[in-house]
Scaffold this motif. Structure first.
Motif, PDB file in Angstrom:
ATOM      1  N   GLN A   1       0.847  -1.183   0.000  1.00  0.00           N
ATOM      2  CA  GLN A   1       0.000   0.000   0.000  1.00  0.00           C
ATOM      3  C   GLN A   1       0.887   1.238   0.000  1.00  0.00           C
ATOM      4  OE1 GLN A   1      -2.807  -0.081   3.227  1.00  0.00           O
ATOM      5  NE2 GLN A   1      -3.712  -1.989   2.551  1.00  0.00           N
ATOM      6  N   LEU A   2       0.541   2.180  -0.862  1.00  0.00           N
ATOM      7  CA  LEU A   2       1.275   3.431  -0.964  1.00  0.00           C
ATOM      8  C   LEU A   2       0.320   4.591  -0.741  1.00  0.00           C
ATOM      9  CD1 LEU A   2       3.212   2.699  -4.299  1.00  0.00           C
ATOM     10  CD2 LEU A   2       4.098   2.486  -1.974  1.00  0.00           C
ATOM     11  N   ASP A   3       0.836   5.673  -0.166  1.00  0.00           N
ATOM     12  CA  ASP A   3       0.026   6.891  -0.154  1.00  0.00           C
ATOM     13  C   ASP A   3       0.169   7.548  -1.530  1.00  0.00           C
ATOM     14  OD1 ASP A   3       2.464   8.336  -0.150  1.00  0.00           O
ATOM     15  OD2 ASP A   3       2.390   8.651   2.010  1.00  0.00           O
ATOM     16  N   SER A   4      -0.582   8.595  -1.784  1.00  0.00           N
ATOM     17  CA  SER A   4      -0.604   9.201  -3.117  1.00  0.00           C
ATOM     18  C   SER A   4       0.753   9.763  -3.531  1.00  0.00           C
ATOM     19  CB  SER A   4      -1.670  10.303  -3.175  1.00  0.00           C
ATOM     20  OG  SER A   4      -2.950   9.721  -3.037  1.00  0.00           O
ATOM     21  N   GLU A   5       1.474  10.382  -2.593  1.00  0.00           N
ATOM     22  CA  GLU A   5       2.785  10.929  -2.929  1.00  0.00           C
ATOM     23  C   GLU A   5       3.778   9.816  -3.282  1.00  0.00           C
ATOM     24  OE1 GLU A   5       1.079  11.890  -0.215  1.00  0.00           O
ATOM     25  OE2 GLU A   5       0.693  14.023  -0.561  1.00  0.00           O
ATOM     26  N   SER A   6       3.755   8.719  -2.538  1.00  0.00           N
ATOM     27  CA  SER A   6       4.642   7.588  -2.829  1.00  0.00           C
ATOM     28  C   SER A   6       4.274   6.940  -4.162  1.00  0.00           C
ATOM     29  CB  SER A   6       4.567   6.544  -1.714  1.00  0.00           C
ATOM     30  OG  SER A   6       5.014   7.095  -0.504  1.00  0.00           O
ATOM     31  N   PHE A   7       2.989   6.840  -4.445  1.00  0.00           N
ATOM     32  CA  PHE A   7       2.560   6.295  -5.738  1.00  0.00           C
ATOM     33  C   PHE A   7       3.042   7.199  -6.868  1.00  0.00           C
ATOM     34  CE2 PHE A   7      -0.700   5.753  -9.135  1.00  0.00           C
ATOM     35  CZ  PHE A   7      -0.400   4.441  -9.466  1.00  0.00           C
ATOM     36  N   ALA A   8       2.982   8.515  -6.673  1.00  0.00           N
ATOM     37  CA  ALA A   8       3.456   9.452  -7.691  1.00  0.00           C
ATOM     38  C   ALA A   8       4.957   9.263  -7.935  1.00  0.00           C
ATOM     39  CB  ALA A   8       3.161  10.895  -7.280  1.00  0.00           C
ATOM     40  N   LYS A   9       5.731   9.082  -6.876  1.00  0.00           N
ATOM     41  CA  LYS A   9       7.176   8.840  -7.037  1.00  0.00           C
ATOM     42  C   LYS A   9       7.417   7.533  -7.779  1.00  0.00           C
ATOM     43  CE  LYS A   9       8.651  11.459  -3.035  1.00  0.00           C
ATOM     44  NZ  LYS A   9       8.994  11.403  -1.621  1.00  0.00           N
ATOM     45  N   TRP A  10       6.676   6.496  -7.412  1.00  0.00           N
ATOM     46  CA  TRP A  10       6.789   5.207  -8.100  1.00  0.00           C
ATOM     47  C   TRP A  10       6.454   5.385  -9.580  1.00  0.00           C
ATOM     48  CZ3 TRP A  10       3.208   2.449 -10.894  1.00  0.00           C
ATOM     49  CH2 TRP A  10       3.570   1.149 -11.248  1.00  0.00           C
ATOM     50  N   PHE A  11       5.348   6.074  -9.836  1.00  0.00           N
ATOM     51  CA  PHE A  11       4.854   6.302 -11.193  1.00  0.00           C
ATOM     52  C   PHE A  11       5.881   7.092 -12.008  1.00  0.00           C
ATOM     53  CE2 PHE A  11       1.909   8.233 -14.302  1.00  0.00           C
ATOM     54  CZ  PHE A  11       1.252   7.097 -14.713  1.00  0.00           C
ATOM     55  N   GLU A  12       6.453   8.103 -11.405  1.00  0.00           N
ATOM     56  CA  GLU A  12       7.458   8.922 -12.095  1.00  0.00           C
ATOM     57  C   GLU A  12       8.670   8.063 -12.483  1.00  0.00           C
ATOM     58  OE1 GLU A  12       9.245  13.391 -11.640  1.00  0.00           O
ATOM     59  OE2 GLU A  12       9.003  12.222  -9.801  1.00  0.00           O
ATOM     60  N   GLY A  13       9.037   7.146 -11.628  1.00  0.00           N
ATOM     61  CA  GLY A  13      10.148   6.253 -11.919  1.00  0.00           C
ATOM     62  C   GLY A  13       9.863   5.253 -13.025  1.00  0.00           C
ATOM     63  N   LYS A  14       8.617   5.111 -13.398  1.00  0.00           N
ATOM     64  CA  LYS A  14       8.214   4.154 -14.444  1.00  0.00           C
ATOM     65  C   LYS A  14       7.826   4.846 -15.755  1.00  0.00           C
ATOM     66  CE  LYS A  14       8.355   0.479 -11.755  1.00  0.00           C
ATOM     67  NZ  LYS A  14       9.518   0.792 -10.951  1.00  0.00           N
TER      68      LYS A  14
END
Length: 143
Positions: free
Chosen positions: A69-82
């Protein structure tokens, strides 16, 4: 970047489909979002093969209750890395995703410890993809 959301169940709620399409439309100038839904056969082998075929060549992310589970900011960082990858998010139908299919995925994510209907999971995921993009761009939507 191409996002493919593959769901092992048909989308029946027209209002919900319109909301999901709105998020895809908002992002259409920067990425392609494709929603593929198919009627569950109840046959784990056939569904496994369909999910694999539809996600071939994509970075596979299964939505599963045991996923991280990720919060929205962590998901955004993950997404940016992809951003240089094409990503396929897999959403199971009433029976969820098979264990063998989850093992073929690069990652498992959970939207919550709660269980959602497949259509609601689709809407939540679509909104979070849009939110991640706005966070990356510094857009005020997130606030």
């Amino acid at each position: 970047m191409k996002i493919r959301i593959i769901m092992g169940s048909k989308i029946n709620n027209r209002c919900l489909k319109d909301m999901v399409n709105e998020y895809a439309k908002r992002l259409s100038s920067v990425m392609e979002i494709e929603i593929i839904d198919f009627k569950s056969t109840g046959n784990d082998v056939k569904e496994y093969e369909k999910f694999i075929k539809l996600s071939e060549g994509f970075y596979r992310v299964a939505l599963a209750v045991e996923g991280k589970q990720l919060d929205s900011e962590s998901f955004a960082k993950w997404f940016e890395g992809k951003q240089n990858k094409n990503i396929a998010f897999l959403i199971g139908g009433a029976k969820g995703l098979s264990e063998i299919l989850k093992k073929k995925c690069n990652e498992l994510f959970s939207l919550s410890k709660l269980t959602f209907a497949h259509e609601h999971a689709l809407l939540l995921l679509s909104e979070q993809i849009y939110r991640a993009y706005t966070i990356i761009q510094g857009h005020p939507y997130h606030k």
